[in-house]
Scaffold this motif. Structure first.
Motif, PDB file in Angstrom:
ATOM      1  N   ALA A  20       0.842  -1.204   0.000  1.00 19.56           N
ATOM      2  CA  ALA A  20       0.000   0.000   0.000  1.00 19.56           C
ATOM      3  C   ALA A  20       0.877   1.253   0.000  1.00 19.56           C
ATOM      4  CB  ALA A  20      -0.925  -0.008   1.215  1.00 19.56           C
ATOM      5  N   ALA A  21       1.986   1.207   0.747  1.00 19.65           N
ATOM      6  CA  ALA A  21       2.921   2.340   0.778  1.00 19.65           C
ATOM      7  C   ALA A  21       3.579   2.538  -0.583  1.00 19.65           C
ATOM      8  CB  ALA A  21       3.983   2.117   1.854  1.00 19.65           C
ATOM      9  N   LEU A  22       3.899   1.429  -1.265  1.00 18.01           N
ATOM     10  CA  LEU A  22       4.486   1.535  -2.602  1.00 18.01           C
ATOM     11  C   LEU A  22       3.493   2.160  -3.590  1.00 18.01           C
ATOM     12  CD1 LEU A  22       6.364  -1.873  -3.078  1.00 18.01           C
ATOM     13  CD2 LEU A  22       7.322   0.321  -2.394  1.00 18.01           C
ATOM     14  N   LYS A  23       2.243   1.769  -3.462  1.00 20.97           N
ATOM     15  CA  LYS A  23       1.243   2.334  -4.382  1.00 20.97           C
ATOM     16  C   LYS A  23       1.059   3.832  -4.135  1.00 20.97           C
ATOM     17  CE  LYS A  23      -3.322   1.649  -6.365  1.00 20.97           C
ATOM     18  NZ  LYS A  23      -4.594   0.903  -6.326  1.00 20.97           N
ATOM     19  N   ARG A  24       1.091   4.246  -2.869  1.00 17.81           N
ATOM     20  CA  ARG A  24       0.997   5.691  -2.568  1.00 17.81           C
ATOM     21  C   ARG A  24       2.193   6.434  -3.146  1.00 17.81           C
ATOM     22  NH1 ARG A  24      -0.751   3.662   2.453  1.00 17.81           N
ATOM     23  NH2 ARG A  24       1.309   4.013   3.381  1.00 17.81           N
ATOM     24  N   ALA A  25       3.389   5.815  -3.018  1.00 15.13           N
ATOM     25  CA  ALA A  25       4.591   6.445  -3.573  1.00 15.13           C
ATOM     26  C   ALA A  25       4.474   6.554  -5.091  1.00 15.13           C
ATOM     27  CB  ALA A  25       5.823   5.630  -3.198  1.00 15.13           C
ATOM     28  N   TRP A  26       3.974   5.499  -5.730  1.00 15.67           N
ATOM     29  CA  TRP A  26       3.794   5.515  -7.196  1.00 15.67           C
ATOM     30  C   TRP A  26       2.806   6.614  -7.606  1.00 15.67           C
ATOM     31  CZ3 TRP A  26      -0.933   4.247  -9.669  1.00 15.67           C
ATOM     32  CH2 TRP A  26      -0.872   4.149 -11.064  1.00 15.67           C
ATOM     33  N   THR A  27       1.709   6.751  -6.851  1.00 16.55           N
ATOM     34  CA  THR A  27       0.700   7.772  -7.175  1.00 16.55           C
ATOM     35  C   THR A  27       1.292   9.173  -7.077  1.00 16.55           C
ATOM     36  OG1 THR A  27      -1.077   6.353  -6.362  1.00 16.55           O
ATOM     37  CG2 THR A  27      -1.552   8.712  -6.520  1.00 16.55           C
ATOM     38  N   ALA A  28       2.054   9.420  -6.001  1.00 21.50           N
ATOM     39  CA  ALA A  28       2.662  10.742  -5.806  1.00 21.50           C
ATOM     40  C   ALA A  28       3.676  11.041  -6.900  1.00 21.50           C
ATOM     41  CB  ALA A  28       3.321  10.807  -4.424  1.00 21.50           C
TER      42      ALA A  28
ATOM     43  N   VAL B  87       5.611  13.480 -12.156  1.00 16.56           N
ATOM     44  CA  VAL B  87       6.111  13.232 -13.509  1.00 16.56           C
ATOM     45  C   VAL B  87       5.153  13.802 -14.552  1.00 16.56           C
ATOM     46  CG1 VAL B  87       6.651  11.417 -15.196  1.00 16.56           C
ATOM     47  CG2 VAL B  87       7.455  11.218 -12.826  1.00 16.56           C
ATOM     48  N   LYS B  88       3.854  13.789 -14.253  1.00  9.33           N
ATOM     49  CA  LYS B  88       2.865  14.322 -15.184  1.00  9.33           C
ATOM     50  C   LYS B  88       3.124  15.793 -15.479  1.00  9.33           C
ATOM     51  CE  LYS B  88      -2.139  14.548 -15.902  1.00  9.33           C
ATOM     52  NZ  LYS B  88      -3.477  14.238 -15.318  1.00  9.33           N
ATOM     53  N   VAL B  89       3.484  16.529 -14.435  1.00  7.28           N
ATOM     54  CA  VAL B  89       3.810  17.950 -14.605  1.00  7.28           C
ATOM     55  C   VAL B  89       5.128  18.087 -15.355  1.00  7.28           C
ATOM     56  CG1 VAL B  89       4.388  20.087 -13.386  1.00  7.28           C
ATOM     57  CG2 VAL B  89       2.541  18.612 -12.534  1.00  7.28           C
TER      58      VAL B  89
ATOM     59  N   PHE C 224       7.337   9.392 -20.613  1.00  5.44           N
ATOM     60  CA  PHE C 224       6.667   9.536 -19.311  1.00  5.44           C
ATOM     61  C   PHE C 224       6.882   8.266 -18.480  1.00  5.44           C
ATOM     62  CE2 PHE C 224       3.090   8.602 -16.572  1.00  5.44           C
ATOM     63  CZ  PHE C 224       2.779   9.810 -15.954  1.00  5.44           C
ATOM     64  N   GLY C 225       6.650   7.110 -19.113  1.00  2.85           N
ATOM     65  CA  GLY C 225       6.790   5.837 -18.406  1.00  2.85           C
ATOM     66  C   GLY C 225       8.209   5.582 -17.948  1.00  2.85           C
ATOM     67  N   ALA C 226       9.184   5.939 -18.788  1.00  3.41           N
ATOM     68  CA  ALA C 226      10.588   5.696 -18.425  1.00  3.41           C
ATOM     69  C   ALA C 226      10.985   6.537 -17.209  1.00  3.41           C
ATOM     70  CB  ALA C 226      11.487   6.013 -19.613  1.00  3.41           C
ATOM     71  N   VAL C 227      10.522   7.795 -17.181  1.00  2.76           N
ATOM     72  CA  VAL C 227      10.855   8.671 -16.043  1.00  2.76           C
ATOM     73  C   VAL C 227      10.153   8.189 -14.771  1.00  2.76           C
ATOM     74  CG1 VAL C 227      10.664  11.018 -15.122  1.00  2.76           C
ATOM     75  CG2 VAL C 227      11.335  10.670 -17.511  1.00  2.76           C
ATOM     76  N   LEU C 228       8.888   7.795 -14.904  1.00  2.00           N
ATOM     77  CA  LEU C 228       8.152   7.302 -13.746  1.00  2.00           C
ATOM     78  C   LEU C 228       8.805   6.038 -13.195  1.00  2.00           C
ATOM     79  CD1 LEU C 228       5.776   7.338 -11.794  1.00  2.00           C
ATOM     80  CD2 LEU C 228       4.389   6.197 -13.555  1.00  2.00           C
TER      81      LEU C 228
ATOM     82  N   SER D 223      12.034   6.905 -11.362  1.00  2.00           N
ATOM     83  CA  SER D 223      11.753   7.569 -10.092  1.00  2.00           C
ATOM     84  C   SER D 223      11.338   6.554  -9.026  1.00  2.00           C
ATOM     85  CB  SER D 223      10.666   8.625 -10.280  1.00  2.00           C
ATOM     86  OG  SER D 223      10.388   9.279  -9.065  1.00  2.00           O
ATOM     87  N   CYS D 224      10.490   5.590  -9.399  1.00  2.00           N
ATOM     88  CA  CYS D 224      10.030   4.577  -8.443  1.00  2.00           C
ATOM     89  C   CYS D 224      11.160   3.646  -8.029  1.00  2.00           C
ATOM     90  CB  CYS D 224       8.882   3.769  -9.041  1.00  2.00           C
ATOM     91  SG  CYS D 224       7.310   4.674  -9.099  1.00  2.00           S
ATOM     92  N   LEU D 225      11.997   3.259  -8.989  1.00  2.00           N
ATOM     93  CA  LEU D 225      13.068   2.310  -8.676  1.00  2.00           C
ATOM     94  C   LEU D 225      14.139   2.932  -7.778  1.00  2.00           C
ATOM     95  CD1 LEU D 225      13.583   0.310 -12.002  1.00  2.00           C
ATOM     96  CD2 LEU D 225      11.998  -0.100 -10.112  1.00  2.00           C
ATOM     97  N   GLU D 226      14.176   4.242  -7.708  1.00  2.00           N
ATOM     98  CA  GLU D 226      15.129   4.921  -6.818  1.00  2.00           C
ATOM     99  C   GLU D 226      14.567   5.116  -5.416  1.00  2.00           C
ATOM    100  OE1 GLU D 226      15.991   8.556  -8.758  1.00  2.00           O
ATOM    101  OE2 GLU D 226      17.374   7.669 -10.232  1.00  2.00           O
ATOM    102  N   ALA D 227      13.280   4.796  -5.227  1.00  2.00           N
ATOM    103  CA  ALA D 227      12.633   5.039  -3.932  1.00  2.00           C
ATOM    104  C   ALA D 227      13.194   4.110  -2.860  1.00  2.00           C
ATOM    105  CB  ALA D 227      11.122   4.828  -4.058  1.00  2.00           C
TER     106      ALA D 227
END
Length: 402
Positions: free
Chosen positions: A319-327, A332-334, A344-348, A351-355
């Motif tokens: 659940a914490a990972l999903k919240r991080a992905w949403t944020a 990234v959308k901006v 967009f997908g590559a940047v997202l 970003s997630c893999l560095e969390a």
């Protein structure tokens, strides 16, 4: 003279080894104890105490020089005679469980037969068979005189005892054979607890030292060498906190997957790999995803099995990972407004893999968080391409997207 001196030294070493095994068993019982239990050294028996609501008395045999549970072993018969005398005198309370522990993996027909006698009928039958073997048929008992004197004095106490008293002993009797290395048994016991495997040896040394100094202190003060589970458990926790980094870090149990396992993931066309394909991920990204996905799966299984984490914590973690992905997706959308969806997908993804997301308040290995993100991607709970759900739910979605 030299021969005599050597024999004396060997005898002293044998005694030292025997005392060491008693100490090891003392620690072993404490590790298996529960709140309110106590364990004692050289009180009712070599090791004794109250565990799980019942008392036990244990004879400890090293088996270094000979088999102490062979059918005609003086050690075996002396042990049984001592227990009978202890019950008769009242030194050993009624209801006490009797344990004969031999450190080596020896076998003994009579000892095993007695240990396997569960019912009173079993015990009566065992006594009759043993009496016939040693003494012969009643009433003459023509074999009795042939039993060697050193053995006979103990055998006679046992086989002449009141039948019901002997049956009580047999029904409460358990034979335990070791593996020839009592401290290895303790290592296994410690390793079953939620501690890092790399710390088992240090924990063992710390606990062994504490047991020795605690027992010495009791003896010096003329007190019984009795240790409660509660005081031992307090020390045990303190030692674990001191030496085991798993209090703050979850130690990885995973190893890199084999080439065959990696190839199998490609052949299965796992959804997390399809997620990477639709954003045009390069081959090294795919291989890294497979490695982290499989290694994280191993860690989840091993941590739960060893008690390092509670299974509910994995639900909270995802659940914490999903919240991080949403944020991160919002950010990234901006950042990527007007850019191709693959970018967009590559940047997202990056970003997630560095969390860095802790699990149950503890730091996880570097592969675990990325692998867990891929697990969510595999279930289509999250994705990298802005339209991942639509693209991957449509038959032939990857081909169409390409």
């Amino acid at each position: 003279m030299a021969r005599k001196s050597q024999d004396g030294a060997n005898g002293a070493l044998g005694q030292f080894y025997g005392y060491g095994i008693q100490e090891a068993r003392f620690l072993h019982h404490l590790l298996r104890s529960r709140p309110g239990d106590t364990v004692a050294l050289e009180c009712l028996d070599d090791v004794s105490g109250g565990q799980n609501g019942s008392k036990f008395a244990e004879q400890v045999k090293s088996g270094l020089a000979h088999n102490p549970i062979s059918d005609r072993s003086v050690d075996l018969w002396k042990t049984l005679a001592n227990w009978l005398n202890g019950r008769r005198s009242g030194k050993i309370p009624a209801g006490t469980q009797f344990v004969l522990y031999v450190a080596q993996p020896y076998q003994g027909k009579i000892a095993q037969q007695l240990s396997d006698s569960v019912t009173r009928q079993d015990a009566h039958a065992a006594i009759a068979a043993i009496r016939k073997e040693f003494w012969g048929d009643a009433p003459n008992f023509d074999k009795r005189a042939s039993v060697p004197e050193t053995l006979a004095k103990h055998v006679d106490i046992v086989l002449s005892a009141r039948e019901n008293a002997l049956v009580d002993i047999i029904q409460a009797f358990t034979l335990e054979q070791g593996i020839g290395a009592p401290y290895d048994e303790i290592r296994q016991e410690i390793a079953c607890a939620p501690v890092g495997a790399e710390n088992v040896e240090q924990i063992l040394h710390q606990l062994t030292g504490w047991i020795r100094t605690t027992v010495f202190d009791r003896i010096e003060k003329r007190n019984p060498a009795v240790v409660s589970r509660d005081e031992f458990h307090e020390e045990y926790l303190a030692v674990v906190r001191k030496v085991d980094r798993s209090d703050t870090t979850l130690p990885s149990r995973a190893t890199p997957p084999t080439p065959e396992a990696v190839q199998a993931e490609f052949l299965l066309e796992q959804m997390y790999l399809r997620q990477l394909h639709i954003i045009g991920a390069e081959q090294d990204v795919l291989y890294d995803a497979i490695n982290t996905f499989l290694m994280a799966a191993t860690d989840r299984t091993e941590w739960a099995k060893r008690g390092y984490i509670h299974r509910d914590s994995l639900v909270e973690y995802e659940a914490a990972l999903k919240r991080a992905w949403t944020a991160k997706k919002m950010a990234v959308k901006v950042q990527m407004r007007g850019k191709p969806p693959e970018d967009f997908g590559a940047v997202l993804l990056a970003s997630c893999l560095e969390a860095s997301v802790p699990l149950q308040g503890k730091t996880v290995s570097t592969h675990f968080t990325p692998g867990s993100f891929h697990k969510l991607a595999n279930a289509l709970t999250i994705g990298w391409h802005p339209d991942f759900a639509t693209l991957l739910e449509r038959p032939g979605g990857i081909a169409d997207a390409a």
